[in-house]
Design a protein around this motif. Structure first.
Motif, PDB file in Angstrom:
ATOM      1  N   ASP A 133       0.793  -1.215   0.000  1.00  0.00           N
ATOM      2  CA  ASP A 133       0.000   0.000   0.000  1.00  0.00           C
ATOM      3  C   ASP A 133       0.833   1.277   0.000  1.00  0.00           C
ATOM      4  O   ASP A 133       0.282   2.371   0.004  1.00  0.00           O
ATOM      5  N   ARG A 187       3.132   2.611   4.224  1.00  0.00           N
ATOM      6  CA  ARG A 187       2.316   1.817   5.148  1.00  0.00           C
ATOM      7  C   ARG A 187       3.259   1.200   6.174  1.00  0.00           C
ATOM      8  O   ARG A 187       4.236   0.537   5.807  1.00  0.00           O
ATOM      9  N   ASP A 217      -1.397  -1.407  11.676  1.00  0.00           N
ATOM     10  CA  ASP A 217      -0.907  -0.826  10.430  1.00  0.00           C
ATOM     11  C   ASP A 217      -1.454   0.584  10.285  1.00  0.00           C
ATOM     12  O   ASP A 217      -2.627   0.842  10.596  1.00  0.00           O
ATOM     13  N   ASN A 257      -0.841   4.486   7.825  1.00  0.00           N
ATOM     14  CA  ASN A 257      -0.145   5.215   6.770  1.00  0.00           C
ATOM     15  C   ASN A 257       0.595   6.401   7.357  1.00  0.00           C
ATOM     16  O   ASN A 257       0.138   7.023   8.314  1.00  0.00           O
TER      17      ASN A 257
END
Length: 210
Positions: free
Chosen positions: A30, A152, A174, A176
């Motif tokens: 990602d 990510r 997780d 960003n």
């Protein structure tokens, strides 16, 4: 006077931002470049005097990327937008990111951004939901295009302890993290613009890694 007026990017002996390609294990699926618009940008202050730019970006698929960029340290560290390390003074990473965003999206630094008080839905810890709250919104940033280099990361989940500090819980989550901003028109960074570059070489290099 705006709370941003003292957060200039021209303090003597403080190192400017450079284009450093991050290393490590965070180049996951990602991670990548996202063409976004600034959906919301407002100021919040912690109980201990630290100041953050609370940012919401929306990409072309409607996905929201949210991050709090801490642009000023708390009372214990002097309420500054820079810190002093073993290699001299350097701007807080959150300040560098926020100032770059402002310069790339509006051609004006963070310290000269116009703010207006508006009601914005903000997470309320007591209510355990978002509630309309009066905050200072950076109105010139709203709806502006920007390219964000997003990573990510898997990080320790934290919780507030009895001492009022935040501590790791042993769980992982997780999330960003916005690693770099690029101007939407030409993919240039603030460092490249200062150097007179005409091609977004760093953006291409960043993209090749993530």
């Amino acid at each position: 006077m705006s709370i941003l007026s003292g957060m200039t990017n021209d303090i003597k002996d403080v190192k400017q931002d450079t284009d450093h390609v991050p290393s490590g294990k965070y180049g996951v699926v990602d991670s990548g470049l996202y063409t976004c618009t600034v959906e919301m940008a407002y100021i919040k202050e912690s109980a201990k005097g630290a100041v953050a730019l609370c940012l919401t970006l929306k990409d072309e698929n409607g996905h929201e990327i949210k991050e709090d960029l801490w642009i000023q340290s708390g009372n214990a560290k002097g309420n500054k937008n820079y810190y002093e390390g073993k290699n001299g003074k350097a701007y807080l990473p959150g300040f560098t990111a926020a100032d770059s965003l402002c310069l790339l999206a509006t051609s004006k630094p963070l310290s000269t951004q116009s703010t207006e008080e508006k009601a914005v839905k903000v997470w309320n810890r007591d209510a355990k939901t978002e509630v309309p709250t009066q905050v200072q919104v950076l109105v010139d940033l709203l709806d502006k295009p920007i390219i964000a280099g997003v990573l990510r990361k898997t990080v320790d989940k934290t919780a507030e302890g009895p001492d009022g500090e935040w501590h790791p819980t042993g769980e992982h989550i997780d999330r960003n993290e916005i690693n770099k901003f690029f101007r939407s028109a030409d993919r240039l960074t603030t460092s490249e613009i200062r150097a007179g570059a005409t091609e977004g070489a760093y953006c291409a290099k960043w993209d090749s890694l993530y």
